[in-house]
Scaffold this motif. Sequence first.
Motif, PDB file in Angstrom:
ATOM      1  N   UNK A 120       0.837  -1.209   0.000  1.00  0.00           N
ATOM      2  CA  UNK A 120       0.000   0.000   0.000  1.00  0.00           C
ATOM      3  C   UNK A 120       0.872   1.260   0.000  1.00  0.00           C
ATOM      4  N   UNK A 121       1.965   1.227   0.766  1.00  0.00           N
ATOM      5  CA  UNK A 121       2.855   2.393   0.807  1.00  0.00           C
ATOM      6  C   UNK A 121       3.486   2.638  -0.563  1.00  0.00           C
ATOM      7  N   UNK A 122       3.896   1.598  -1.238  1.00  0.00           N
ATOM      8  CA  UNK A 122       4.466   1.734  -2.581  1.00  0.00           C
ATOM      9  C   UNK A 122       3.433   2.307  -3.541  1.00  0.00           C
ATOM     10  N   UNK A 123       2.194   1.811  -3.465  1.00  0.00           N
ATOM     11  CA  UNK A 123       1.135   2.338  -4.338  1.00  0.00           C
ATOM     12  C   UNK A 123       0.884   3.814  -4.058  1.00  0.00           C
ATOM     13  N   UNK A 124       0.831   4.196  -2.779  1.00  0.00           N
ATOM     14  CA  UNK A 124       0.626   5.600  -2.439  1.00  0.00           C
ATOM     15  C   UNK A 124       1.772   6.465  -2.945  1.00  0.00           C
ATOM     16  N   UNK A 180      -2.897  -3.577  -6.421  1.00  0.00           N
ATOM     17  CA  UNK A 180      -4.294  -3.388  -6.025  1.00  0.00           C
ATOM     18  C   UNK A 180      -4.606  -1.935  -5.708  1.00  0.00           C
ATOM     19  N   UNK A 181      -3.592  -1.177  -5.311  1.00  0.00           N
ATOM     20  CA  UNK A 181      -3.798   0.236  -5.002  1.00  0.00           C
ATOM     21  C   UNK A 181      -3.504   1.167  -6.146  1.00  0.00           C
ATOM     22  N   UNK A 182      -3.323   0.622  -7.332  1.00  0.00           N
ATOM     23  CA  UNK A 182      -2.915   1.405  -8.507  1.00  0.00           C
ATOM     24  C   UNK A 182      -4.026   1.368  -9.546  1.00  0.00           C
TER      25      UNK A 182
END
Length: 372
Positions: free
Chosen positions: A293-297, A330-332
């Motif tokens: 999630x941190x990488x996506x953010x 998933x966060x992208x």
Amino acid sequence: MSDSEAALARTVLIYGPLSRRDLGVKLGLSPASLTRLAKPLVERGLLVELEEVADGTVGRPSRPLDIAPNLGSFVGVKITGDLVIAVATDIRAEQIAAGEWPIADTSPEAVLALVDRAVRGLDVPNLVAVGVSLGGVVHDGVAVRASFLEWDDVDVATDLGARLGVPVSVENDVVALAEAERWFGAGRGLSGFAVITIGAGVGYGLVVDNEVIRTPDATAGTGAHIPLDPFGPICSEGHRGCAQALLTSGSITAQASAALARPVGYDEILRLAEDGHPAVSAIVGSAADALGRLIALATNLSLQSTVVLSGEGVSLLTIVHDRVLAAAAAGRDPHANPIDLIVDGSGFRAWARGAAAVAIQSTMDRMRSRRQ
């Protein structure tokens, strides 16, 4: 140096040797303007012309420009909570010598005396400047807050400068690492990328348009407190489920030690997770999801699709690499570029070389200031 001369010298320093044609493209200068700008730098011995090479264009072969190799030595120092890592380099930040010294006393006087001994112990000729990097808030050579060392308002640059007799630059360690990755590391040749570090702390840095982003908040460790899980553990600042609470080695070992009812180290945790231990696997899995999630953010908010992951905690990826990538994807947005995750496991000597790179660039800035 004038601003234009400094821009030319810095471009050759970081990307050279370069043909005049390539330099002109990078700097937006005509061949005539570039020749006029380079001439005084060659005459003063800052730049050197190499042997002629064919560059694929019509006309006479080009003589690439490079930074002069005999412009002195530099030392970069990375200070952790228990080690001083020092690396001596040439002007191109190529390593000449290196060493590590354990910290027995974290008081400013003791640590700075140890840095002094470390720099002198490398015994490099013609020392020009020293760069120091450490975790924490750094402004104008002062460690405003370095939590791993329990320092507040320590004037590192003035103290070490007086001890060593050369200019000393001080930088936040993640900013210095971003310089290292941009100049000679995993990000070399990329115009932009994000840097995330995991280990004793969580760090975040950013490179945009070939420049490391430096703002007052760039050294404040704000990336460590990005919320990632509303049901996660609480960090030392009282934030539930932030990056620090989920991704630091201290938090992971604390959670696993509580689950196992005995003290356990980071490496053992990874072995237990790899063996499928239920409680430890759940803790490591939560960390993997949080890191994804941190990488996506980081990619979504910086508009950079490449992330360089470093720090002493990156061995986590040997266990959960695919899960991290799945959580990041998933966060992208599905129409965004795929995330390019580069893992840099080269260790703290690369961070120290980054501090040397900061010292080299600060030296060039001083040369420009003297001209002005």
